[in-house]
Design an enzyme around this catalytic site. Structure first.
Site, PDB file in Angstrom:
ATOM      1  N   GLU A 291      -4.280   2.304  -5.042  1.00 49.09           N
ATOM      2  CA  GLU A 291      -2.849   2.432  -4.801  1.00 49.09           C
ATOM      3  C   GLU A 291      -2.258   1.164  -4.195  1.00 49.09           C
ATOM      4  OE1 GLU A 291      -4.913   4.104  -1.089  1.00 49.09           O
ATOM      5  OE2 GLU A 291      -5.242   3.944  -3.229  1.00 49.09           O
TER       6      GLU A 291
ATOM      7  N   ASN B  47      -2.697  12.643  -4.009  1.00 50.41           N
ATOM      8  CA  ASN B  47      -3.663  12.981  -5.051  1.00 50.41           C
ATOM      9  C   ASN B  47      -4.326  14.322  -4.793  1.00 50.41           C
ATOM     10  OD1 ASN B  47      -3.671  11.180  -7.161  1.00 50.41           O
ATOM     11  ND2 ASN B  47      -5.043   9.731  -6.183  1.00 50.41           N
TER      12      ASN B  47
ATOM     13  N   ASP C 120      -1.645   9.659 -11.177  1.00 52.39           N
ATOM     14  CA  ASP C 120      -1.546   8.547 -12.136  1.00 52.39           C
ATOM     15  C   ASP C 120      -0.097   8.349 -12.575  1.00 52.39           C
ATOM     16  OD1 ASP C 120      -4.221   8.169 -11.966  1.00 52.39           O
ATOM     17  OD2 ASP C 120      -4.724   9.149 -13.864  1.00 52.39           O
TER      18      ASP C 120
ATOM     19  N   ASP D 128       0.854  -1.180   0.000  1.00 50.44           N
ATOM     20  CA  ASP D 128       0.000   0.000   0.000  1.00 50.44           C
ATOM     21  C   ASP D 128       0.899   1.242   0.000  1.00 50.44           C
ATOM     22  OD1 ASP D 128      -2.513   1.289   0.051  1.00 50.44           O
ATOM     23  OD2 ASP D 128      -2.227   1.752   2.169  1.00 50.44           O
TER      24      ASP D 128
END
Length: 603
Positions: free
Chosen positions: A514, A478, A487, A470
Site C-alpha cells: 500500500e 483489507n 485491490d 502510506d
C-alpha cells in the site's frame, strides 16, 4: 551615409570642372545603381544555391535512413525538435507523421528529448547510451541510443539510432524468447542458429521437418562467422518427397552488445520455382539474337511465361523505358500492361521511391550485379503489400542495349510476422515497467528513474524531491472489506495520485503493497509540500469509504517529503532514508498528515 558622402564628392568635382561635371554625376549614379543591382542578383543566387544543395543533401540522407531496419531520427540539437523519423522509428517510439511533419507521441516532448541529449553535447557523437523514454503516462520503453552530429537545413542536428536492450535470463526475456520461437515456428523459411564453433543451438519447425534424419546436410559448411564475402548462398538439395529443390540461404553474423561475434543466423528460402522462371526468362532473352522470326516466336513464349506468373515481372531499358511486363507488374503501378509499355519510370513512380530504385539500377547496369531489395506498396484497392524485388542485368540482342529484368515476390506474410514479433516485444517492454494492478510505474521503474535523476541533478546541482506515501490502516481495510475490494481501492488511489502530477518528468510509482512514491525533479522542499497537500485534497475529494480507519471514515494517507541537492559523496539511498524518516514521523504523530525533511534537518 557612405552613399551621401560619395555624392558630395561627385558634386565637388563637378563644381571644379563645370564643363563635364553634370555628365560625370550622371555616370557615377548609373555605376552605383548597377553595382547595387549586381549585389542583389548575386545574393539571390547564393540563397537559391544554398537552399538547393541543402534540399538535395536531405533527400539523399532521407533515402538512406528510410531503408534502415533500425529506428532512426533527425532531431534539432538546440531544442530537440523532430525533423524526420523512418518507419522503424515510428513503430518503435510511436512517432506519427501528418503530411510532411513528424510528431512525438504524447509522452515524449521536445524538452524531454533535449534533456536526454544535453549531457551528450560535448562531443560529435556517442554510442549505446541507455535511457528510458516515456511514450505516455502509462507506457515507457528502454532503449540504447547512438548519435552523430550533422548539418541539416543549415542547422546543427543529431542523427539518432534507437535499439532495444535485453537482459538474458530475466522472466521478461524468457517470455520474449518463447514468443520469438513461436513466431519463428510460424515461418515457412528454414531457420537455424549456430555458435562460434559451428554447433546448432536452435532451429524452427520448418527446418526440422525439411531436414529430418539428415540435419547435417542443412548446414552451410565453412567458418560460421566468415560470411562477409558470401552472405547469400544457393544450394541444390533433395526435399523429403524426393524432388530436387534450390535453397537460397541468407547467413548473418550475430554479435553481442560489445560487438563480439556470438555465432550466425541462417534463413533458407525454397526458390526453386522462382529460380527456374528467372533462368527461363534469361535464356529466352539471350536467344532473341538469332533471327527476327525466331525472336518473334520466343517473344510469344516469353509473354506466355510472363502472363502465367502470379509474381510481378517487368523489363525496362537503360533509359528507364518499360519494354515488357505482365499484368501483376503493371497493376502494382496502377496501369494495364499495354498502357505501361513505352512509358518511362520517372513518369509513373513516386520521386522518392524513384531515387531509391535508381541507386540499385546503377549497380545492375554499370556493375552487372544482381540486386535484391524490399519495397512497400499500397495498391489502388488500398491493400498494402510488401515485395521482395530482385533486379538482374540483361542485354537486348537486337541493338545491344542494356536493361533490367525485375521480378518481385509477395512477402507480406513474412513482414507481418516480423511486425507481430516487434509488437509483442514492445508490449513486454511496457509490462516490465508498469505495475499490473494499479497501472502506474512499478518499483523497477522507480529505482531506474531515481538513479538517473540522482546523477543528472548531481551534475546540474538542482534539488530533487521524493515523497513516500502510506495508506492509513490499509490492513484493517483489507481484513474487513476483503482483498478484492482492497485491490479496487488501490486502483482508485493510484488514479488520484496519477492525476496530481502534471509535468512529464514527474513520476508516481507503486513502491510496495500500500506504499507509493513520487519523484519530483528540479523541485525544492516547498514544491514537494504543495504536491503533498494536493494529494490530501484530491484523495479527500475522491471520498473512498473506510469505516475501520480509526482516523477518519474516509481513506487517508500519511506522507513523508524529503529534498536533497545531490553531491558526489552522497548516495540516493540517503534521500530514500530521509523520506522514510519523515513518513515515520507522520504516522507516529497521528497519520493523515505530512512531515518534511531537508538536508539540514537532523537525520
Amino acid at each position: 551615409m557612405q552613399k551621401r558622402d560619395s555624392l558630395n564628392l561627385v558634386g565637388a568635382a563637378c563644381a571644379a570642372f563645370p564643363s563635364w561635371g553634370a555628365a560625370e554625376e550622371t555616370l557615377s549614379l548609373s555605376m552605383i545603381g548597377l553595382a547595387l543591382l549586381g549585389i542583389a542578383v548575386l545574393t539571390s543566387l547564393s540563397v537559391w544555391l544554398i537552399h538547393y544543395l541543402g534540399t538535395m543533401a536531405f533527400r539523399r540522407l532521407q533515402a538512406t535512413i528510410s531503408r534502415l531496419p533500425i529506428a532512426a531520427a533527425i532531431i534539432r540539437r538546440k531544442d530537440g525538435k523532430l525533423f524526420y523519423a523512418n518507419s522503424a522509428c515510428q513503430a518503435l517510439l510511436g512517432v506519427s507523421k501528418v503530411g510532411h511533419r513528424y510528431y512525438y507521441p504524447e509522452g515524449i516532448g521536445t524538452h524531454m528529448v533535449a534533456d536526454v541529449l544535453r549531457p551528450l553535447q560535448l562531443g560529435t557523437g556517442f554510442e549505446n547510451v541507455e535511457d528510458t523514454l516515456r511514450i505516455s503516462d502509462h507506457k515507457s520503453i528502454r532503449v540504447l541510443i547512438s548519435g552523430q552530429l550533422l548539418s541539416y537545413r543549415l542547422q546543427s542536428a543529431w542523427l539518432l539510432f534507437f535499439t532495444e536492450p535485453a537482459k538474458p535470463g530475466s522472466p521478461t526475456v524468457q517470455l520474449e524468447q518463447r514468443i520469438f520461437q513461436r513466431v519463428l515456428n510460424s515461418l515457412s523459411e528454414l531457420v537455424y542458429f549456430q555458435d562460434k564453433a559451428g554447433n546448432i543451438i536452435g532451429t524452427n519447425k520448418a527446418f526440422d521437418r525439411f531436414w529430418r534424419g539428415r540435419r547435417e546436410e542443412g548446414l552451410i559448411q565453412g567458418d560460421p562467422t566468415g560470411v562477409e564475402e558470401t552472405p547469400v548462398i544457393h544450394t541444390w538439395t533433395t526435399a523429403p518427397d524426393g524432388s530436387s529443390r534450390l535453397l537460397e540461404t541468407n547467413k548473418t553474423t550475430m554479435t553481442d552488445e560489445e560487438g563480439q561475434v556470438m555465432g550466425t543466423l541462417s534463413i533458407s528460402h525454397d526458390v526453386t520455382d522462382w529460380h527456374e522462371m528467372q533462368e527461363s526468362l534469361k535464356q529466352e532473352i539471350e536467344k532473341r539474337e538469332v533471327t527476327e522470326q525466331i525472336l518473334a516466336q520466343r517473344n510469344t513464349l516469353l509473354n506466355s511465361i510472363l502472363n502465367a506468373s502470379q509474381d510481378p515481372i517487368g523489363l525496362y531499358n537503360e533509359h528507364g523505358v518499360y519494354v515488357g511486363c505482365n499484368e501483376p507488374f503493371a497493376r502494382v503501378l496502377g496501369f494495364q500492361a499495354k498502357e505501361l509499355i513505352g512509358k518511362t519510370a520517372r513518369n509513373v513512380i513516386d520521386p522518392e521511391m524513384l531515387q531509391e530504385f535508381y541507386q540499385s539500377d546503377v549497380k545492375v547496369l554499370k556493375e552487372g550485379l544482381t540486386v535484391k531489395t524490399d519495397a512497400y506498396v499500397i495498391l489502388e484497392t488500398g491493400e498494402p503489400v510488401w515485395y521482395e524485388i530482385v533486379k538482374s542485368p540483361y542485354r537486348d540482342p537486337t541493338d545491344g542495349s542494356a536493361g533490367v529484368l525485375l521480378i518481385a515476390r509477395d512477402v507480406t506474410e513474412r513482414k507481418q510476422a516480423e511486425q507481430q514479433l516487434a509488437d509483442a516485444i514492445m508490449e513486454l517492454q511496457e509490462l516490465s515497467f508498469v505495475d499490473s494492478l494499479t497501472k502506474v510505474a512499478n518499483r523497477r521503474s522507480f529505482d531506474e528513474h531515481l538513479r538517473k535523476l540522482w546523477h543528472s541533478h548531481m551534475r546540474e546541482q538542482q534539488p530533487l524531491t521524493l515523497i513516500l506515501c502510506d495508506i492509513d490502516s490499509f490492513k484493517a481495510y483489507n481484513d474487513n472489506y476483503g482483498h478484492q475490494q482492497g485491490d479496487h481501492a488501490l486502483q482508485e488511489v493510484a488514479q488520484v495520485f496519477d492525476s496530481v502530477i502534471r509535468r512529464e518528468t514527474d513520476e508516481v510509482a507503486r513502491y510496495g503493497g500500500e506504499e507509493f512514491a513520487f519523484l519530483l525533479p528540479n523541485t525544492p522542499l516547498s514544491g514537494g509540500e504543495t504536491v503533498a497537500q494536493k494529494i490530501h485534497d484530491k484523495l479527500a475529494d475522491k471520498a473512498i469509504p473506510h469505516g475501520y480507519s480509526g482516523i477518519s471514515d474516509l481513506m487517508t494517507v500519511s506522507l513523508g517529503v524529503a529534498t536533497m541537492t545531490p553531491m558526489p559523496s552522497q548516495d540516493y539511498g540517503e534521500l530514500i532514508a530521509m523520506a522514510d524518516k519523515a513518513l515515520y514521523k507522520a504516522k507516529a504523530e497521528g497519520r493523515n498528515t505530512t512531515r518534511l525533511m531537508a538536508e539540514q534537518d537532523e537525520f
